[in-house]
Design a protein around this motif. Structure first.
Motif, PDB file in Angstrom:
ATOM      1  N   ARG A 588       0.967  -1.320  -0.013  1.00 20.11           N
ATOM      2  CA  ARG A 588       0.106  -0.057   0.100  1.00 20.11           C
ATOM      3  C   ARG A 588       0.900   1.322   0.039  1.00 20.11           C
ATOM      4  NH1 ARG A 588      -2.454  -0.889   4.097  1.00 20.11           N
ATOM      5  NH2 ARG A 588      -4.552  -1.913   3.183  1.00 20.11           N
ATOM      6  N   ALA A 589       1.915   1.271   0.943  1.00 14.28           N
ATOM      7  CA  ALA A 589       2.816   2.577   1.109  1.00 14.28           C
ATOM      8  C   ALA A 589       3.614   2.469  -0.293  1.00 14.28           C
ATOM      9  CB  ALA A 589       3.861   2.178   2.211  1.00 14.28           C
ATOM     10  N   ALA A 590       4.049   1.719  -0.795  1.00 10.34           N
ATOM     11  CA  ALA A 590       4.799   1.372  -2.108  1.00 10.34           C
ATOM     12  C   ALA A 590       3.993   2.052  -3.383  1.00 10.34           C
ATOM     13  CB  ALA A 590       5.413   0.043  -2.337  1.00 10.34           C
ATOM     14  N   ALA A 591       2.597   1.566  -3.332  1.00 10.06           N
ATOM     15  CA  ALA A 591       2.021   1.913  -4.297  1.00 10.06           C
ATOM     16  C   ALA A 591       1.795   3.593  -4.330  1.00 10.06           C
ATOM     17  CB  ALA A 591       0.580   1.257  -4.040  1.00 10.06           C
ATOM     18  N   GLY A 592       1.634   4.199  -3.010  1.00  9.42           N
ATOM     19  CA  GLY A 592       1.453   5.800  -3.021  1.00  9.42           C
ATOM     20  C   GLY A 592       2.713   6.472  -3.389  1.00  9.42           C
ATOM     21  N   LEU A 593       3.930   5.822  -2.977  1.00 15.16           N
ATOM     22  CA  LEU A 593       5.104   6.528  -3.100  1.00 15.16           C
ATOM     23  C   LEU A 593       5.862   6.477  -4.446  1.00 15.16           C
ATOM     24  CD1 LEU A 593       6.475   5.511   0.386  1.00 15.16           C
ATOM     25  CD2 LEU A 593       5.833   7.856  -0.461  1.00 15.16           C
ATOM     26  N   PRO A 595       6.617   6.183  -8.609  1.00 16.47           N
ATOM     27  CA  PRO A 595       5.871   7.175  -9.663  1.00 16.47           C
ATOM     28  C   PRO A 595       4.390   6.417 -10.292  1.00 16.47           C
ATOM     29  CG  PRO A 595       7.714   6.191 -10.463  1.00 16.47           C
ATOM     30  CD  PRO A 595       7.944   5.883  -8.954  1.00 16.47           C
ATOM     31  N   VAL A 596       3.421   7.403 -10.299  1.00 12.63           N
ATOM     32  CA  VAL A 596       2.434   6.927 -10.968  1.00 12.63           C
ATOM     33  C   VAL A 596       2.184   6.442 -12.446  1.00 12.63           C
ATOM     34  CG1 VAL A 596      -0.165   7.212 -10.974  1.00 12.63           C
ATOM     35  CG2 VAL A 596       1.318   7.938  -9.026  1.00 12.63           C
ATOM     36  N   HIS A 597       2.598   7.619 -13.364  1.00 15.43           N
ATOM     37  CA  HIS A 597       2.578   7.411 -14.619  1.00 15.43           C
ATOM     38  C   HIS A 597       3.649   8.330 -15.216  1.00 15.43           C
ATOM     39  CE1 HIS A 597       0.359  11.289 -14.908  1.00 15.43           C
ATOM     40  NE2 HIS A 597      -0.468  10.603 -14.033  1.00 15.43           N
ATOM     41  N   PRO A 598       4.191   8.189 -16.316  1.00 11.94           N
ATOM     42  CA  PRO A 598       5.175   9.014 -17.047  1.00 11.94           C
ATOM     43  C   PRO A 598       4.727  10.507 -17.161  1.00 11.94           C
ATOM     44  CG  PRO A 598       4.449   7.381 -18.632  1.00 11.94           C
ATOM     45  CD  PRO A 598       3.844   6.939 -17.393  1.00 11.94           C
ATOM     46  N   ARG A 620       7.199  -0.133  -9.582  1.00 13.19           N
ATOM     47  CA  ARG A 620       5.617  -0.075  -9.616  1.00 13.19           C
ATOM     48  C   ARG A 620       4.914  -1.468 -10.055  1.00 13.19           C
ATOM     49  NH1 ARG A 620       2.294   3.528  -7.917  1.00 13.19           N
ATOM     50  NH2 ARG A 620       0.109   3.351  -8.789  1.00 13.19           N
ATOM     51  N   ALA A 621       5.567  -1.868 -11.288  1.00 11.33           N
ATOM     52  CA  ALA A 621       4.718  -2.938 -11.779  1.00 11.33           C
ATOM     53  C   ALA A 621       4.803  -4.092 -11.151  1.00 11.33           C
ATOM     54  CB  ALA A 621       5.605  -3.319 -13.224  1.00 11.33           C
ATOM     55  N   LEU A 637       4.336  -1.952 -16.894  1.00 15.09           N
ATOM     56  CA  LEU A 637       5.661  -2.663 -17.487  1.00 15.09           C
ATOM     57  C   LEU A 637       6.055  -2.071 -18.921  1.00 15.09           C
ATOM     58  CD1 LEU A 637       7.963  -4.558 -17.090  1.00 15.09           C
ATOM     59  CD2 LEU A 637       6.313  -6.550 -17.491  1.00 15.09           C
ATOM     60  N   GLU A 638       5.005  -2.021 -19.655  1.00 10.80           N
ATOM     61  CA  GLU A 638       5.128  -1.751 -21.190  1.00 10.80           C
ATOM     62  C   GLU A 638       5.725   0.065 -20.937  1.00 10.80           C
ATOM     63  OE1 GLU A 638       5.714  -2.110 -25.044  1.00 10.80           O
ATOM     64  OE2 GLU A 638       5.014  -3.491 -23.349  1.00 10.80           O
ATOM     65  N   ALA A 639       5.197   0.667 -20.402  1.00 11.15           N
ATOM     66  CA  ALA A 639       5.673   2.086 -20.305  1.00 11.15           C
ATOM     67  C   ALA A 639       7.068   2.273 -19.592  1.00 11.15           C
ATOM     68  CB  ALA A 639       4.792   2.921 -19.300  1.00 11.15           C
ATOM     69  N   ALA A 640       7.480   1.276 -18.842  1.00 12.42           N
ATOM     70  CA  ALA A 640       8.810   1.390 -18.091  1.00 12.42           C
ATOM     71  C   ALA A 640       9.821   1.197 -19.336  1.00 12.42           C
ATOM     72  CB  ALA A 640       8.903   0.584 -17.042  1.00 12.42           C
ATOM     73  N   ARG A 641       9.387   0.057 -20.257  1.00 14.30           N
ATOM     74  CA  ARG A 641      10.205  -0.360 -21.285  1.00 14.30           C
ATOM     75  C   ARG A 641      10.591   0.771 -22.128  1.00 14.30           C
ATOM     76  NH1 ARG A 641       6.957  -5.808 -22.096  1.00 14.30           N
ATOM     77  NH2 ARG A 641       8.186  -7.074 -20.761  1.00 14.30           N
ATOM     78  N   GLU A 642       9.623   1.621 -22.274  1.00 20.94           N
ATOM     79  CA  GLU A 642       9.980   2.729 -23.207  1.00 20.94           C
ATOM     80  C   GLU A 642      11.072   3.669 -22.704  1.00 20.94           C
ATOM     81  OE1 GLU A 642       6.112   4.784 -23.955  1.00 20.94           O
ATOM     82  OE2 GLU A 642       5.276   3.031 -24.399  1.00 20.94           O
TER      83      GLU A 642
END
Length: 867
Positions: A588-593, A595-598, A620-621, A637-642
C-alpha cells in the motif's frame, strides 16, 4: 454561470452564525476578513436563512461615499428627521424596530468599517439596548469607528475571522461552476493566482471563460493561452486595495519584483515607516525575516502597471540591495534580477548565481545565467559548468558544442566536472552511447596521473556500477586516493562503492562507504542532486541483504529531509521510499510512493527524473502485480520499457522480475519461475550476488525448489539475513517440512519481508493439507491471510494455492488452474514443457482428488481468484 456561484466551503461559518443568533450570550456576530474572501456573500446567505426562520431583516450597506454624510448608511430611515445627533439616532432606531417582534429583528451592516460616526452610534445603541441582533462585516486592516470596535471588544458581538477558501474548496467551487474537474495545471495556476480569494477567483474564471481560454477536453477543464490579467480584473484589484500613496506603491513594487525579499534588504530601499503602512493596508505581509505580497494578484497588477524602463531600474536597485545575500535561492534570484535590470553585466555575480541555481536543480536558470555571464567575458571553467547545465537538461548536442569550443589546457585540473568527464557523461546519458563513453575515458586515462587520473577512474567506477560489474568497481577504486578528488568526484566514487558492496552482499562495507559519502554530500552545493543516488544505493544495499527496517528508516529519513528540496528531488526521494516499502512488503505504501505514470511531459523532464524513472516504474509494476492488478501491471511494465537506457544494465533484473510477477499474477507459474531464474542468472553473470539471492528467493516463492544448491552457496558468501532464510525456505519447500515453513514465516516477518512471510505460511498450509493435517493447514492459512492483509491486500501463487482445500500436489494444482482458465491439454503441455500424455495424467489425478468426472468441472473446486 454568473448567476450560479454557490457558497462553497463555508458550512462551519454558517453553522457558527446560526448558533450565535440563537444564543443569548451575544447580540450578533462580526464577520472579519480580507477584501474579497466572501464575507458579504456569507452574510447574505446567513441572512436568507434567518429570514426563512422567521426573522425580520433590515440591510444596511456602508460605503466610502456615504461616510461623509451623517447617518449616510441609514439614509432610508433618516429622511425628514431633524434634531440633535443623539435624537436623530434614537429616531432611526425607533423606525428600524417598529412593527417587529421582540428578539426577532436582525440588522445586516455590510462593510461596517466604512460607517460614519453617527451611523456607528445607531448600530452601537441597537446592540447595547438589545433592540436588535446585528450581523456585520468588516475588512481586516481597516479601522472601523470606535463605536463599532467596542461592540466586539466589550463582548457584545462575537468576532469570526473569515479565511480565504482552502485549495480543496477552491477546486470544489471550480468543478461546480465549470461542470467538470479542472486538470492539475489549471487548478494549480488558478490557486496560485487567487489563493482562495473568492472575488478574485470569480473575476478570473469569468474573464478566462469570456476569452475562450477555459476549455473542456475529454471531460476535464484545461486552461490554454497566457496568464494575462484583464483590465477589469486589474481595476477590481486596485479598487480592493484602495487609493495607495506613491511611496507605499514603491514598497509594493519592490516586493513584487524581489519576493520573498529580506526585511533588511527592503529597508535599504525604502523607509521602515512606509513598509509598516504597506503591511497595515494588507498589501504586503512579513514572516520572520522576509516580506511577501499580501496577495499574488497584487504582484500581477503592479508588474503590469510598471513600464519596462521602471521595472529594469527597480530590478537593478533590488539586486544591488541584495549584495549580502547568502542562501542559494537568494543568490539565484539576485543574478536573475541583475541580468534583467539596467545594470551592466557582472561576471562574478552571474556565475555565482548560476552555481546557486544548479545547486537548486534549476538547470534552465543556470544556463540563462551562465550565458548572461558570457556578455561580461567568462572563462573555460564557467563554460564547463554551462555544458553541465545543458547536460542536466538533456541538451546533449548543445553541451557537445560548448565542449568542442573549450581549449583543454584552460580547464582547471582539480575539478571533477571538466571537459573530459562531461564529454563522457554526455555520450553515456544524452547520446545513449555507453561504448563511445568508455572509449573517451580509455583515451584520457593514457598517461593520466594525479588528480586527472583519480577523476577518470571515479567516473569509470560509475560506468562499471551502471553496467552491473560491482567487483570491478571495487578493484578500480582501490587505487584511487579520495584526497585527490573534489567533493563532487568523491561523491561519485563513494556512491559507486556503496552500490557495489550492496550488490556483492557486503552491506556493512556499503554502510561505511555511504556514511563517508553523506559527510561529503553535506558540504557540496550539489547535495540535493547527489543525495538521491547515494540514498537509493544505501537503502538498496540494506534491503536486498534483508536489513529491511534499516532500509525503510534510511529512505524515510531522506524523504523527510527532502521536503524542502526542489520538486524533482522530492519526487525521487518518494520513489526511493517506495522501493524500501516494496522490499518490506508494504504494498500500500509502495503504491503511494512510487511514480504513478510518465505523464505527457516526461520526455522533456530533467536528468534526475528521466534517468530514475524506469527502475522505479518497474518496481511499481511489481507492486501492482503483487496486488493482483494484472492489467495495470502490464501497462506499467510496457511504459517502463519505453524509458529503458543502455547504460543501466545493473537494473536488468528488476525488469525481468516484474515480468515474473506479472506472469505469476496470471497464474503462469512455469513462466514466472523461468523469469525469476533468468533474472538470477543475469545477476550471477554480473557478480551481483545479493541481487541473485533476491531473484532466487522470488523463484522459491513461486514454488521452485531446484535452486536449493545455489542458495546454499550464496548463503555462505552473502551477508545479511536474507540469504540464509532464502536457502532454508527453498530446502523446507523441497522436503515439505511444514514445521520449518511455519517457523520461516515468523523469521521472514522478523526480517521485515511480510510478503515472503505470507508466502511461507501459505506454502506451509498447502503442505499441512497434503499431509492430512487440516487444522494445522487452516491455522497456517489464517496467518498467511493476516500477513497478506498487512501487505495491503497482497496476492501470490502461494496464497491463492493455499485457498484450495483439496490436497493437490503443486503440479496438479498448477495444471488444474490452467484448465480452469480455458487452456487445452496441448496448450498446457507447451506452457509447462511437458508431453500431452503427462498433462492428461495430471488432469485425471486432479479430477479424481476433486471428486469430479470432467475437466470442465474443476472450476467448481478452485477459488474465484484463479478463474
Amino acid at each position: 454561470m454568473r448567476d450560479r456561484w454557490p457558497l462553497t466551503g463555508r458550512a462551519d461559518e454558517l453553522g457558527t452564525v446560526a448558533d450565535i443568533l440563537a444564543s443569548s450570550d451575544y447580540r450578533g456576530i462580526v464577520l472579519a476578513g480580507e477584501a474579497g474572501v466572501g464575507k458579504s456573500r456569507l452574510a447574505r446567505e446567513s441572512v436568507a436563512r434567518a429570514q426563512r426562520a422567521g426573522w425580520t431583516v433590515h440591510e444596511v450597506a456602508a460605503t466610502a461615499t456615504a461616510r461623509s454624510v451623517p447617518l449616510g448608511a441609514f439614509a432610508h430611515w433618516s429622511q425628514g428627521l431633524e434634531g440633535s445627533s443623539l435624537a436623530l439616532a434614537n429616531l432611526v432606531i425607533t423606525k428600524l424596530t417598529a412593527d417587529t417582534g421582540p428578539g426577532r429583528l436582525l440588522v445586516l451592516v455590510d462593510d461596517a468599517h466604512l460607517l460614519d460616526e453617527l451611523s456607528a452610534l445607531v448600530v452601537h445603541q441597537l446592540v447595547l439596548h438589545r433592540a436588535a441582533s446585528v450581523l456585520m462585516t468588516v475588512r481586516t486592516g481597516q479601522r472601523p469607528p470606535d463605536a463599532v470596535t467596542a461592540l466586539w471588544k466589550d463582548g457584545h458581538l462575537r468576532r469570526l475571522e473569515v479565511r480565504p477558501l482552502t485549495r480543496q474548496h477552491t477546486c470544489e467551487l471550480l468543478e461546480s461552476l465549470l461542470g467538470a474537474s479542472a486538470d492539475q495545471a489549471c487548478s494549480q495556476r488558478i490557486w496560485n493566482l487567487t489563493q482562495g480569494n473568492a472575488l478574485f477567483l470569480r473575476q478570473l474564471v469569468e474573464q478566462e471563460q469570456d476569452a475562450g481560454r477555459l476549455l473542456r477536453r475529454d471531460g476535464t477543464v484545461v486552461w490554454t493561452g497566457g496568464r494575462e490579467v484583464s483590465p477589469s480584473l486589474m481595476e477590481l484589484v486596485e479598487h480592493q486595495t484602495g487609493a495607495v500613496p506613491r511611496k507605499v506603491l514603491d514598497v509594493v513594487d519592490f516586493v513584487a519584483i524581489g519576493e520573498p525579499i529580506q526585511v533588511a534588504c527592503l529597508m535599504l530601499l525604502v523607509n521602515p515607516d512606509v513598509i509598516e503602512e504597506a503591511e497595515q493596508r494588507g498589501l504586503i505581509r512579513t514572516s520572520a525575516d522576509t516580506v511577501q505580497m499580501g496577495h499574488p494578484l497584487y504582484a500581477e497588477v503592479r508588474m503590469k502597471r510598471c513600464g519596462p524602463v521602471r521595472l529594469r531600474r527597480l530590478r537593478g536597485q533590488v539586486a544591488m540591495a541584495m549584495k549580502d545575500s547568502r542562501g542559494p535561492a537568494d543568490l539565484a534570484r539576485r543574478g536573475l534580477l541583475w541580468m534583467e535590470s539596467d545594470l551592466p553585466p557582472n561576471r562574478e555575480v552571474l556565475e555565482c548565481a548560476a552555481g546557486a541555481a544548479a545547486s537548486l536543480l534549476d538547470f534552465g536558470l543556470a544556463e540563462r545565467l551562465y550565458r548572461g555571464a558570457a556578455d561580461a567575458g567568462t572563462d573555460s571553467d564557467a563554460q564547463v559548468q554551462l555544458a553541465y547545465s545543458l547536460l542536466m537538461q538533456r541538451k546533449g548536442d548543445d553541451a557537445e558544442e560548448i565542449l568542442d569550443a573549450i581549449p583543454a589546457h584552460d580547464v582547471a585540473s582539480s575539478a571533477f566536472i571538466n571537459d573530459v568527464i562531461l564529454r563522457a557523461a554526455n555520450l553515456l546519458w544524452s547520446k545513449r552511447d555507453p561504448a563511445e563513453s568508455w572509449r573517451v575515458i580509455d583515451a584520457a586515462l593514457i598517461g593520466a596521473t594525479g588528480e586527472r587520473a583519480a577523476q577518470l577512474l571515479a567516473f569509470r567506477a560509475n560506468q562499471l556500477a551502471l553496467a552491473g560489474r560491482p567487483a570491478a568497481v571495487i578493484e578500480v577504486l582501490a587505487g584511487v586516493h579520495y584526497g585527490l578528488l573534489d567533493d563532487f568526484g568523491a561523491t561519485i566514487g563513494l556512491c559507486a562503492e556503496t552500490l557495489a558492496y550492496g550488490e556483492l552482499g557486503r552491506p556493512d562495507e556499503a554502510c561505511v562507504k555511504a556514511a563517508a559519502c553523506y559527510r561529503v554530500v553535506r558540504k557540496t552545493p550539489h547535495g540535493s542532486f547527489l543525495a538521491q543516488p547515494l540514498t537509493e544505493f544505501h537503502a538498496f544495499a540494506l534491503a536486498v541483504a534483508g536489513r529491511t527496517a534499516e532500509a525503510v528508516d534510511v529512505a524515510e529519513r531522506h524523504r523527510c529531509d527532502s521536503s524542502s528540496e526542489p520538486a524533482t528531488a522530492q519526487s525521487v526521494a518518494s520513489s526511493i521510499a517506495g522501493m524500501a516499502a516494496l522490499f518490506s512488503g508494504d504494498l500500500r505504501a509502495a503504491a503511494g510512493l512510487l511514480p504513478v505514470h510518465p505523464g505527457p511531459g516526461m520526455a522533456e523532464a530533467d536528468f534526475l527524473l528521466v534517468n530514475s524513472f524506469q527502475r522505479f516504474y518497474l518496481l511499481r509494476a511489481q507492486v501492482l502485480a503483487r496486488l493482483g492488478k494484472v492489467e495495470e501491471a502490464e501497462s506499467t511494465l510496457e511504459a517502463a520499457r519505453e524509458y529503458g537506457h543502455a547504460a543501466y544494465e545493473y537494473v536488468e533484473t528488476t525488469g525481468i522480475l516484474a515480468q515474473a510477477w506479472v506472469a505469476a499474477a496470471r497464474h503462469r507459474l512455469v513462466q514466472a519461475r523461468q523469469f525469476a531464474c533468468q533474472a538470477a542468472e543475469f545477476a550471477r553473470d554480473h557478480g551481483q550476488a545479493a541481487r541473485e539471492v533476491w531473484c532466487l528467493q522470488t523463484a522459491v516463492q513461486f514454488g521452485d525448489t531446484a535452486v536449493v544448491p545455489r542458495l546454499a552457496e550464496l548463503a555462505a558468501v552473502v551477508d545479511g539475513p536474507r540469504a540464509a532464510l532464502a536457502w532454508r525456505y527453498a530446502a523446507a519447500l523441497a522436503s515439505d517440512d511444514t514445521g520449518e515453513l511455519d517457523e520461516l514465516s515468523k523469521d521472514f516477518e522478523a526480517m521485515g519481508d511480510l510478503l515472503a512471510a505470507a508466502d511461507s505460511a501459505a506454502h506451509a498450509s498447502s503442505a499441512h493439507r497434503r499431509a492430512g493435517r487440516r487444522g494445522s493447514g487452516a491455522t497456517s492459512y489464517t496467518r498467511a491471510e493476516k500477513l497478506a492483509s498487512r501487505c495491503g491486500g497482497a496476492t501470490s501463487p502461494a496464497i491463492v494455492g493455499a485457498q484450495v482445500a483439496i490436497p493437490f500436489t503443486q503440479r496438479e494444482r498448477e495444471i488444474a488452474v490452467l484448465v480452469v482458465q480455458g487452456l487445452t491439454n496441448r496448450e498446457i503441455a507447451e506452457a509447462m514443457s511437458l508431453s500431452v500424455r503427462t498433462v492428461e495424467g495430471y488432469v485425471y489425478q486432479a479430477c479424481a482428488k476433486a471428486g469430479v468426472a470432467k475437466r470442465t468441472e474443476l472450476s467448481s473446486v478452485l477459488p474465484t481468484a484463479v478463474r
